[in-house]
Structure formats: C-alpha cells, structure tokens
Design a protein around this motif. Structure first.
Motif, short mmCIF file in Angstrom:
data_model
loop_
_atom_site.label_atom_id
_atom_site.label_comp_id
_atom_site.label_asym_id
_atom_site.label_seq_id
_atom_site.Cartn_x
_atom_site.Cartn_y
_atom_site.Cartn_z
N THR A 156 0.81 -1.23 0.00
CA THR A 156 0.00 0.00 0.00
C THR A 156 0.84 1.28 0.00
OG1 THR A 156 -0.14 -0.02 2.44
CG2 THR A 156 -1.87 -1.17 1.22
N ASN A 157 2.16 1.15 -0.08
CA ASN A 157 3.02 2.35 -0.06
C ASN A 157 2.68 3.33 -1.18
OD1 ASN A 157 4.34 1.41 2.16
ND2 ASN A 157 6.30 1.04 1.16
N MET A 158 2.35 2.79 -2.35
CA MET A 158 2.08 3.67 -3.49
C MET A 158 0.84 4.53 -3.28
SD MET A 158 4.26 3.70 -5.93
CE MET A 158 3.31 4.23 -7.34
N LEU A 159 -0.03 4.12 -2.37
CA LEU A 159 -1.26 4.87 -2.15
C LEU A 159 -0.99 6.22 -1.48
CD1 LEU A 159 -3.68 2.04 -1.02
CD2 LEU A 159 -2.98 2.72 -3.31
N HIS A 160 0.23 6.40 -0.95
CA HIS A 160 0.60 7.68 -0.35
C HIS A 160 1.06 8.70 -1.40
CE1 HIS A 160 0.20 5.83 3.55
NE2 HIS A 160 1.11 4.93 3.26
N VAL A 171 -6.99 3.78 -6.96
CA VAL A 171 -6.63 2.95 -5.80
C VAL A 171 -7.24 1.56 -5.95
CG1 VAL A 171 -6.96 2.64 -3.32
CG2 VAL A 171 -6.33 4.88 -4.22
N ARG A 172 -8.51 1.52 -6.30
CA ARG A 172 -9.20 0.24 -6.45
C ARG A 172 -8.54 -0.61 -7.54
NH1 ARG A 172 -13.73 2.11 -7.86
NH2 ARG A 172 -14.58 2.43 -5.77
N ASP A 173 -8.24 0.00 -8.68
CA ASP A 173 -7.62 -0.75 -9.79
C ASP A 173 -6.23 -1.24 -9.41
OD1 ASP A 173 -9.87 -0.30 -11.28
OD2 ASP A 173 -9.01 1.36 -12.46
N PHE A 174 -5.47 -0.39 -8.73
CA PHE A 174 -4.10 -0.74 -8.36
C PHE A 174 -4.08 -1.91 -7.38
CE2 PHE A 174 -0.31 -0.16 -5.64
CZ PHE A 174 0.68 -0.21 -6.61
N LEU A 175 -4.88 -1.83 -6.33
CA LEU A 175 -4.91 -2.91 -5.34
C LEU A 175 -5.47 -4.19 -5.95
CD1 LEU A 175 -6.08 -1.03 -2.11
CD2 LEU A 175 -3.76 -1.75 -2.74
N GLY A 176 -6.43 -4.04 -6.85
CA GLY A 176 -6.97 -5.22 -7.53
C GLY A 176 -5.91 -5.92 -8.36
#
Length: 353
Positions: free
Chosen positions: A245-249, A259-264
């Motif tokens: 989740t680091n990239m979410l910062h 965010v949803r697409d990336f984590l998916g």
C-alpha cells in the motif's frame, strides 16, 4: 525511446535547467516556473532566459504544461531522456549498506524467508512497493517430503526442493487415518519420489507409489486426496510483496478508482508474475506507458534479476511513481540483485552437500 539527436541539440544551459526541473518535481511533485527555479537552484540566468530555455525543452517534449498551473513538469519522454542519458545507479550511503548488510548477514535455512525479507526491506528503504518473483518451482526436483502432526486432526505437510524451496501446507487428517499411516506414506514418497521434477509429481504418484500405498497403508485413497491442493499450489509461481500500500501515499493515487484498480492488480499474483516474468538480467527502467499496463501509467519500475548457480531464477521489481529519485533507487535495486544472488547461491551450494 528518445533518440540521441536530442542530446546534441541541448546546450549545457538547457541541460542544467532540465535537471533543475527534474529535481524540483522529484521532491515537491509541483509544477515549477522560472522564478522558483532561480530561488531554489540559484541559477545564474535571468527569469526571461530560463523561460525561453523552458520553451525549447517543451518543444522537444521533455517538459509539459499542466492544466492547473502555468508551471512545467517533466514529461514521460523527459524522464526517459533523464534516465537514459543523465543518471546512473548511485553509490549507496554507508547507512543503506549497513541496513542491507544486516539482512544478508543472517543465516537462512529457507529461500522463501530470505526473499520475503528482501522484499520487505527494499520497500522500507524506498517507501515504494517492491515485488520479488520467486524461483519457478516446476523444474525443481523434490528433495524431501514430511508430515509434522500438530494434533489428532491436523498436520503440516512440508515439501522441499533441491534448490532450497520449502512449501508448508496445513492439512486436515481424514477420519480413520493414524499417525502410523502418515509415517508409512512419507517413507514411501521419499523412497520413490525424491529427485522427481515438481511438475511431474502428480503424474508420477500413480506410477511410483499407488500400488505400494495399497499394500502397506490403510485408507490410502483418503491420504492421496489430501495431497491434491498442496501439490497444485506447490507448482504455482510465488510472488513476494513489500509495502503493497506504499504507493497509495503518492499524489497520483488519491483518486479512489485508481486505488481500487491498483490494489486489484496486486491481488492477482499470477497476473503480476506474468507481467514481470521476462525482465532482462541487466538493470532496467520502464516509465509510465512503457510498462504496458494502464493501471501503472503513472508509475515507473526498476527491475533486475537474481541468480542461483549462475542462472537467473527470479526477478526484483521496484514500483514507484514516475517522479522517483531514479539514481538512488537504481543503486538500491542493483545492490539487492547482487547480494541476493550471493546469499542464494551459497544456500544452494549448502543444500547440494
């Protein structure tokens, strides 16, 4: 890929201004104008001169305007130019070397633990997302097979390969199966299947062990049944993450859909493996759309491989924003590649003796 003619066309002053724009955006992620560049970098040019040179850089496609500001930001093409011609892997600080040295100086018995720890440390040092592709297990050969009873109803199934790969699976012991039956099955498997490539285990079980199990083990069908899922998982390629989740910062990921697409994407481990499985041996940087996945259009990756016995067996992927500090990140990935290779090769040789 940017052509070499662009370098010839840029003057020393233009290169200096371009570097200043890269530096500014790396640390602030904000567009920059000529006046701010003078203040930040103490450039020995007038504001008008810098504006004119920024116009030239924009004509070359190395910087671009944003919709919300009159300032400029580096373009994807600009970052490609910067990485190819103006940057190189940075020598690590003594602090970074000491931290990495503490990881690789430990004694490891299992390859998986070392690879996972490497992924975690790389993400901690960079504050980005690290992805390590584990060695392909299908061509490994089985070197050991164990059952460790936990209680009357559960046991740990342990599969070990000749390259130090260890796979643990918690399995339920069927009704009517005794610990003696488990021990007999393990002995038969180790006698008949050690040395068989992992990809052939399921096909070799009927050939090599079924008749022996029928003769020596009661309820052998139930025992074989508990192996199906572990063996299938054992043959899957492993992916190890650090800092998922680091990239979410990063400011690029403040949009909920991104965010949803990336984590998916990160949850689909086999898709991640396929996306990065063919990375070259040498240190490489891909920027934005070069990654060929729309979810990563605002990202860059730095990749390298690690080796065992002189052959590439896995990959290292550092996933960060396009405005990452490329020189330092390339230096880190390069060191992890070499140090991980050295330790895994040592572990492999120890397993052969």
């Amino acid at each position: 890929m940017l052509k070499i003619e662009v370098i010839i066309m840029l003057t020393e002053r233009q290169l200096l201004i371009f570097r200043a724009i890269i530096d500014h955006f790396t640390w602030t992620v904000q567009p920059v104008g000529s006046k701010n560049l003078i203040k930040e970098k103490n450039l020995p040019y007038s504001s008008a001169t810098i504006r004119n040179e920024m116009g030239v850089l924009e004509e070359h496609g190395l910087i671009e305007k944003t919709h919300s500001s009159s300032g400029r930001v580096p373009s994807e093409k600009g970052y490609r130019f910067y990485v190819d011609y103006l940057s190189q892997p940075q020598t690590l600080t003594s602090q970074d070397r000491q931290i990495i040295g503490s990881l690789f100086s430990n004694d490891y018995v299992e390859m998986e633990q070392l690879i996972q720890n490497s992924a975690s440390m790389l993400s901690n040092l960079t504050h980005y997302t690290s992805i390590l592709l584990g060695p392909a297990t299908a061509t490994n050969r089985l070197s050991g097979f164990r059952f460790v009873p936990i209680n009357q109803h559960q046991a740990m199934l342990i599969l070990i390969t000749d390259q130090g790969h260890v796979d643990n699976h918690l399995v339920s012991i069927p009704e009517g199966i005794s610990l003696s039956d488990l021990e007999k099955m393990v002995n038969i498997f180790n006698e008949r299947l050690v040395g068989v490539p992992v990809e052939r285990l399921r096909s070799q079980i009927p050939v090599e062990v079924t008749k022996l199990l029928e003769k020596h083990v009661a309820n052998h069908e139930k025992l074989l049944g508990i192996l199906d899922n572990p063996l299938q998982q054992f043959m899957q390629n492993k992916v190890y993450f650090g800092g998922k989740t680091n990239m979410l910062h990063q400011p690029e990921f403040h949009d909920i859909d991104k965010v949803r697409d990336f984590l998916g994407l990160l949850e689909e481990e086999q898709n991640i493996y396929e996306l990065f499985r063919d990375i070259p041996d040498s240190l490489q940087v891909k920027i934005g759309r070069e990654i060929d996945n729309r979810v990563m259009d605002d990202c860059s990756i730095i990749t390298a491989t690690y080796k065992v016995g002189g052959e590439s067996v896995g990959g290292i992927v550092l996933l960060g924003p396009t405005h990452m500090e490329y020189s330092r990140m390339m230096g880190l990935v390069d060191v992890f590649s070499r140090d991980l290779t050295n330790v895994l090769t040592k572990l492999y040789l120890e397993n052969q003796n």
